[in-house]
Scaffold this active site. Structure first.
Site, PDB file in Angstrom:
ATOM      1  N   ASP A   1       0.945  -1.185  -0.142  1.00  0.00           N
ATOM      2  CA  ASP A   1       0.122  -0.027  -0.150  1.00  0.00           C
ATOM      3  C   ASP A   1       0.718   1.192   0.061  1.00  0.00           C
ATOM      4  O   ASP A   1       1.838   1.341   0.096  1.00  0.00           O
ATOM      5  CB  ASP A   1      -1.102   0.004   1.146  1.00  0.00           C
TER       6      ASP A   1
ATOM      7  N   ASP B   1       1.825   5.009   1.583  1.00  0.00           N
ATOM      8  CA  ASP B   1       1.634   5.846   2.512  1.00  0.00           C
ATOM      9  C   ASP B   1       2.114   7.238   2.243  1.00  0.00           C
ATOM     10  O   ASP B   1       3.121   7.364   1.650  1.00  0.00           O
ATOM     11  CB  ASP B   1       2.504   5.279   3.952  1.00  0.00           C
TER      12      ASP B   1
ATOM     13  N   ASP C   1      10.514   4.103  12.584  1.00  0.00           N
ATOM     14  CA  ASP C   1      11.121   2.867  13.266  1.00  0.00           C
ATOM     15  C   ASP C   1      12.551   2.767  12.490  1.00  0.00           C
ATOM     16  O   ASP C   1      13.581   2.629  13.252  1.00  0.00           O
ATOM     17  CB  ASP C   1      10.325   1.629  13.705  1.00  0.00           C
TER      18      ASP C   1
HETATM   19  P1  ATP Z   1       4.035  -2.786   4.945  1.00  0.00           P
HETATM   20  O1  ATP Z   1       4.984  -3.102   3.843  1.00  0.00           O
HETATM   21  O2  ATP Z   1       3.685  -3.790   5.938  1.00  0.00           O
HETATM   22  O3  ATP Z   1       2.903  -1.629   4.714  1.00  0.00           O
HETATM   23  P2  ATP Z   1       5.391  -0.267   5.979  1.00  0.00           P
HETATM   24  O4  ATP Z   1       6.999   0.120   6.500  1.00  0.00           O
HETATM   25  O5  ATP Z   1       4.697   0.574   5.451  1.00  0.00           O
HETATM   26  O6  ATP Z   1       5.336  -1.909   5.632  1.00  0.00           O
HETATM   27  P3  ATP Z   1       3.122   0.467   7.841  1.00  0.00           P
HETATM   28  O7  ATP Z   1       2.624  -0.153   9.046  1.00  0.00           O
HETATM   29  O8  ATP Z   1       2.393   0.681   6.597  1.00  0.00           O
HETATM   30  O9  ATP Z   1       4.517  -0.339   7.535  1.00  0.00           O
HETATM   31  O10 ATP Z   1       3.707   1.768   8.603  1.00  0.00           O
HETATM   32  C1  ATP Z   1       4.318   2.821   7.573  1.00  0.00           C
HETATM   33  C2  ATP Z   1       5.443   3.595   8.121  1.00  0.00           C
HETATM   34  O11 ATP Z   1       5.122   4.287   9.243  1.00  0.00           O
HETATM   35  C3  ATP Z   1       6.785   2.771   8.496  1.00  0.00           C
HETATM   36  O12 ATP Z   1       7.419   2.503   7.041  1.00  0.00           O
HETATM   37  C4  ATP Z   1       7.494   3.764   9.577  1.00  0.00           C
HETATM   38  O13 ATP Z   1       7.965   4.517   8.878  1.00  0.00           O
HETATM   39  C5  ATP Z   1       6.257   4.228  10.160  1.00  0.00           C
HETATM   40  N1  ATP Z   1       5.782   3.437  11.523  1.00  0.00           N
HETATM   41  C6  ATP Z   1       4.600   2.462  11.330  1.00  0.00           C
HETATM   42  N2  ATP Z   1       4.586   2.030  12.485  1.00  0.00           N
HETATM   43  C7  ATP Z   1       5.655   2.581  13.369  1.00  0.00           C
HETATM   44  C8  ATP Z   1       6.210   2.257  14.643  1.00  0.00           C
HETATM   45  N3  ATP Z   1       5.574   1.245  15.536  1.00  0.00           N
HETATM   46  N4  ATP Z   1       6.975   3.163  15.076  1.00  0.00           N
HETATM   47  C9  ATP Z   1       7.845   4.151  14.342  1.00  0.00           C
HETATM   48  N5  ATP Z   1       7.150   4.159  13.120  1.00  0.00           N
HETATM   49  C10 ATP Z   1       6.318   3.135  12.665  1.00  0.00           C
HETATM   50 MG    MG Z   2       2.560   0.395   4.781  1.00  0.00          MG
END
Ligand code: ATP
Ligand code: MG
Length: 437
Positions: A60, A62, A140
């Site tokens: 997805d 963001d 993170d």
């Molecule tokens: P995915 O491919 O699973 O979507 P993602 O890295 O995009 O992986 P998300 O949960 O969609 O993960 O979160 C989007 C972004 O928000 C992350 O890449 C990170 O930068 C930030 N983020 C999400 N959760 C946390 C957390 N618990 N602590 C700090 N930053 C976070």
């Molecule tokens: Mg994501």
């Protein structure tokens, strides 16, 4: 990294990175452009940027912006404000949701926004807005903090994420212990990304995981349920499971299951769980639907069986014993990771149907075939057969049966009736002749 480095991002111009607009979903582009044209900063961030740079298809997209949630909400009719702990806006395009988050910042004197941290350092709420640099630092992992800026198509790197991405290294931004204390779910995220991306965990992280794993026990069961789905429905469940166990995290998600796995490494339970996860991965990779009910049914099957009351002739059937044990297991499990009721009900149905596969009278077979949960229960039977828990020919029989058109099924059930009848007659004859001797 020191303070001076904080303000000097490395900016990769369009020709020095591989992100092309052709690979960004049209809806995410629409959101980025509308924010930009309204005078706001607008960047793609997080997993979308990371995966595009790695040549993978993002799950997805963001978006991060300096527009406040209410401002974003006003720009998009098809949007809604969500979250309390972390307020964001979802812009909804049919089945696709583009998540828009406002840059989070450092505590300041002007008192705008709010961040609540509890006595142990845990972030309880984070709605303190700030600049893009500050936003990068509160994320993170370094590879999750890269920004693709729609105003000039550059990738902006404030934390050395590009280098880590190229090296295949998962590194936390800032001091690892403090970052895990702030939010223990980051430990699960570390394992998830390591498995999914095939990245190495920073040695600093590896050492901390077993030591800090118990903090997972303090995260709300509802949030952990969401994480469990991301861990096990992401296409790398088996690898993720191995890592969770290696770093002693698994027990805080599924303590009942861990107790059994720890006691018998090479037996049926492990085999059944591993096969269930491998099947789930295959389904996800083939684009087939997966359900938490099946996942939980496999993870909690053995704990459930250990809690079945003895069938000691007190009039309780096997199915009733499964119902009783099902209640016990669910009650214990939801203290750790939640299971929404519709899934726990489906899981328990899958379990309760299992004894019925062994009773192959024409009436029972017809009833089972017509049961709304037949398909899931049958898949579960196959799993048990693969793990060596039920005879392979029983599973084979059901496999053949359901592949047939209704007439064929009727014939197969009838044939079974006949062989069953023959067997009964033979048994009766044998008993009779034994009695005569
Ligand atoms: P995915 O491919 O699973 O979507 P993602 O890295 O995009 O992986 P998300 O949960 O969609 O993960 O979160 C989007 C972004 O928000 C992350 O890449 C990170 O930068 C930030 N983020 C999400 N959760 C946390 C957390 N618990 N602590 C700090 N930053 C976070
Ligand atoms: Mg994501």
């Amino acid at each position: 990294m020191n303070e001076a480095q904080r303000t000097a991002p490395v900016v990769y111009p369009r020709e020095r990175h591989s992100i092309s607009r052709a690979n960004i979903s049209p809806n995410a582009l629409k959101v980025l452009y509308r924010l930009h044209h309204a005078g706001y900063q607008a960047c793609l961030v997080g997993g979308g940027v990371r995966d595009l740079l790695l040549g993978r298809e993002p799950k997805d997209f963001d978006v991060a912006t300096d527009a406040r949630p209410e401002e974003v909400r006003r720009l998009f009719r098809n949007s809604r404000l969500i979250g309390r702990r972390f307020r964001l806006v979802h812009v909804v395009f049919g089945r696709e949701i583009v998540e828009v988050a406002t840059f989070r910042g450092m505590p300041r004197d002007d008192g705008e926004g709010e961040r609540v941290v509890d006595a142990s350092g845990r972030i309880v709420r984070d709605n303190l807005f700030g600049t893009i640099e500050e936003d990068a630092w509160r994320r993170d992992f370094t590879v999750n903090a890269l920004y693709y800026d729609i105003s000039d198509f550059t990738v902006r790197d404030y934390v050395g994420g590009m280098e880590d991405l190229e090296a295949g290294r998962l590194r936390l931004i800032g001091e690892p212990r403090a970052r895990f204390l702030e939010d223990p779910v980051r430990m699960l995220r570390a394992v998830r990304f390591a498995a999914k991306l095939g990245f190495r965990l920073d040695p600093g992280i590896e050492a901390l995981l077993p030591e800090m794993a118990h903090l997972i026990g303090e995260v709300s069961p509802a949030r952990l349920f969401d994480e469990v789905l991301k861990l096990f429905h992401g296409g790398c469940a088996l690898e993720t499971f191995e890592l969770l166990r290696r770093f002693d995290l698994f027990r805080y998600l599924f303590p009942l299951t861990e107790a059994i796995l720890a006691e018998e490494e090479a037996g049926f339970p492990r085999m059944l769980v591993a096969r269930a996860l491998a099947n789930t991965d295959a389904r996800v990779q083939a684009g087939k639907p997966v359900t938490p009910a099946f996942l939980y049914a496999a993870l909690l099957w053995e704990p459930m069986r250990r809690r079945m009351p003895p069938l000691d002739g007190k009039g309780m059937s096997e199915i009733q014993a499964i119902q009783v044990a099902g209640t016990r297991v669910v009650t214990e499990q939801v203290r750790h990771t939640a299971i929404p009721r519709r899934f726990s009900l489906a899981m328990r149905e899958i379990w309760a149907l299992q004894p019925r596969f062994a009773r192959r009278t024409p009436r029972q077979v017809r009833a089972l075939l017509g049961h709304p949960r037949f398909r899931a229960a049958y898949d579960f039977l196959l799993l048990r057969a693969e793990a060596g828990e039920v005879p392979a020919d029983l599973a084979q029989w059901w496999t053949e049966l359901q592949a047939l058109p209704p007439e064929g099924q009727a014939a197969m059930v009838q044939a079974l009736g006949e062989t069953e009848g023959k067997r009964r007659r033979r048994r009766r004859r044998r008993r009779r002749s034994a009695a005569q001797e």
